[in-house]
Write an enzyme that holds these catalytic residues in place. Structure first.
Site, short mmCIF file in Angstrom:
data_model
loop_
_atom_site.label_atom_id
_atom_site.label_comp_id
_atom_site.label_asym_id
_atom_site.label_seq_id
_atom_site.Cartn_x
_atom_site.Cartn_y
_atom_site.Cartn_z
N ASP A 149 0.84 -1.21 0.00
CA ASP A 149 0.00 0.00 0.00
C ASP A 149 0.87 1.26 0.00
O ASP A 149 0.36 2.38 -0.04
CB ASP A 149 -1.02 0.00 1.16
CG ASP A 149 -0.38 -0.03 2.53
OD1 ASP A 149 0.86 -0.17 2.62
OD2 ASP A 149 -1.12 0.10 3.53
N SER A 150 2.20 1.06 -0.02
CA SER A 150 3.12 2.16 -0.30
C SER A 150 2.77 2.81 -1.64
O SER A 150 3.18 3.94 -1.91
CB SER A 150 4.57 1.68 -0.32
OG SER A 150 4.72 0.54 -1.14
N ASP A 174 -0.92 -6.08 0.23
CA ASP A 174 -1.30 -5.39 1.48
C ASP A 174 -2.80 -5.21 1.56
O ASP A 174 -3.44 -4.77 0.59
CB ASP A 174 -0.68 -3.99 1.49
CG ASP A 174 0.59 -3.92 2.31
OD1 ASP A 174 0.73 -4.69 3.28
OD2 ASP A 174 1.45 -3.09 1.97
N LYS A 195 -1.22 -9.22 3.47
CA LYS A 195 -0.41 -8.71 4.60
C LYS A 195 -1.24 -7.75 5.43
O LYS A 195 -1.95 -6.91 4.86
CB LYS A 195 0.86 -8.04 4.08
CG LYS A 195 1.71 -7.42 5.19
CD LYS A 195 3.13 -7.13 4.76
CE LYS A 195 3.33 -5.83 4.01
NZ LYS A 195 2.96 -4.61 4.74
N GLU A 215 -1.05 -5.20 9.11
CA GLU A 215 -0.16 -4.53 10.05
C GLU A 215 -0.74 -4.57 11.46
O GLU A 215 -1.87 -4.13 11.67
CB GLU A 215 0.03 -3.06 9.65
CG GLU A 215 0.67 -2.87 8.28
CD GLU A 215 0.90 -1.40 7.94
OE1 GLU A 215 0.64 -0.51 8.78
OE2 GLU A 215 1.33 -1.14 6.80
N GLU A 238 9.69 -3.91 10.26
CA GLU A 238 10.13 -2.63 9.65
C GLU A 238 10.73 -1.71 10.71
O GLU A 238 10.11 -1.46 11.76
CB GLU A 238 8.93 -1.97 8.97
CG GLU A 238 9.29 -0.63 8.33
CD GLU A 238 8.26 -0.12 7.33
OE1 GLU A 238 7.29 -0.84 7.02
OE2 GLU A 238 8.44 1.03 6.88
#
Ligand code: KIV
Length: 264
Positions: free
Chosen positions: A45-46, A84, A112, A114, A181
């Site tokens: 999602d960057s 993501d 993925k 978070e 990260e």
């Protein structure tokens, strides 16, 4: 390279062979990444920051992620494609299942998420429904407003222990991979040794099982280059060569070096 599965990555961990991960968002780059022999593509999602120009990943939608995942899958067949789940798309287990199904049907082979302990029930529910999960701990960019910025996590002993505990619980709940990260290298090493699933580092030192970078960062296309990034276009004649150099440097352990690493 043969088609990569979670079993391939587990075998790399068992053999102590490092593997490379890189973000991609379209068919063209996915094909170049495949040609470079990179094992895993993260449709991160960057893309909200890199492609869409936002100042965080928060505005990215599930349909954005589905669109880019489908583009990536059309450009490659060998790398494992991890997508993501964007901000707000897994706020409850039912919501997470529905959105993860959308992303898997778009072409993701793993999703993925978070976060730590609050996600355990969701991870269990997803894996029970044949949706493999990658966790993400340390600096979790979707939490930038709660964390007060993009900062190294786990420098305080209490916070480091919380990350270790979360990592073990994510594995127990069924996560197949873990991204760590921006954490100190010694913490990342400890977690990589403690888990049986592969741990992928970004700004987490050289002792994780794999490394991930944002494609545009390693090609020197980003306006701000974080400390943990190396510009692999330096000394390369082509994007293909830069990506191959990245893969080789990860496999040999040459990247990341001390200059790309955070101390405790
Ligand atoms: O969105 C992304 O690209 C990521 C990587 C930075 C790990 O989550």
């Amino acid at each position: 390279m043969r088609a990569v599965t979670i079993n391939t990555l587990q075998a790399h961990k068992a053999a102590g062979d490092k593997f490379a991960v890189i973000t991609s968002y379209d068919a063209c780059f996915a094909n170049v990444v495949e040609e470079a022999g990179i094992e895993v593509i993260l449709v991160g999602d960057s893309l909200g920051m890199v492609l869409q120009g936002h100042d965080s990943t928060l505005p990215v939608s599930v349909s954005d992620m589905a669109y880019h995942t489908a583009c990536v899958r059309r450009g490659c067949s060998k790398p494992l494609v991890v997508t993501d789940m964007p901000f707000g798309s897994y706020s409850s287990t039912d919501v997470a299942i529905a959105n993860a199904v959308t992303l898997m049907q778009a072409g993701a082979q793993m999703i993925k998420v978070e976060g730590g302990a609050w996600l355990l029930d969701t991870i269990l529910a997803l894996t029970e429904r044949s949706i493999p999960v990658c966790g993400h701990l340390g600096l979790t960019p979707q939490s930038v407003n709660s964390l007060g910025g993009y900062k190294v996590q786990g420098r305080e002993p209490k916070q480091a222990q919380a990350i270790i505990d979360d990592a073990k619980q994510l594995e127990q709940a069924g996560a197949s991979l873990l991204v760590l990260e921006c954490v100190p290298a010694d913490l990342a090493k400890k977690i990589s040794q403690a888990l049986s699933i592969p741990v992928i580092g970004i700004g987490a030192g050289a002792d994780t099982d794999a490394q991930v970078l944002v494609l545009h960062d390693l090609l020197g296309l980003s306006s701000h280059t974080p400390k943990f990034v190396r510009n692999f276009m330096n000394g390369s004649d082509s994007i293909q060569q830069a990506l191959s150099s990245y893969r080789d440097a990860v496999k040999s352990g040459e990247f990341p070096s001390a200059e790309h690493t955070f101390a405790g």
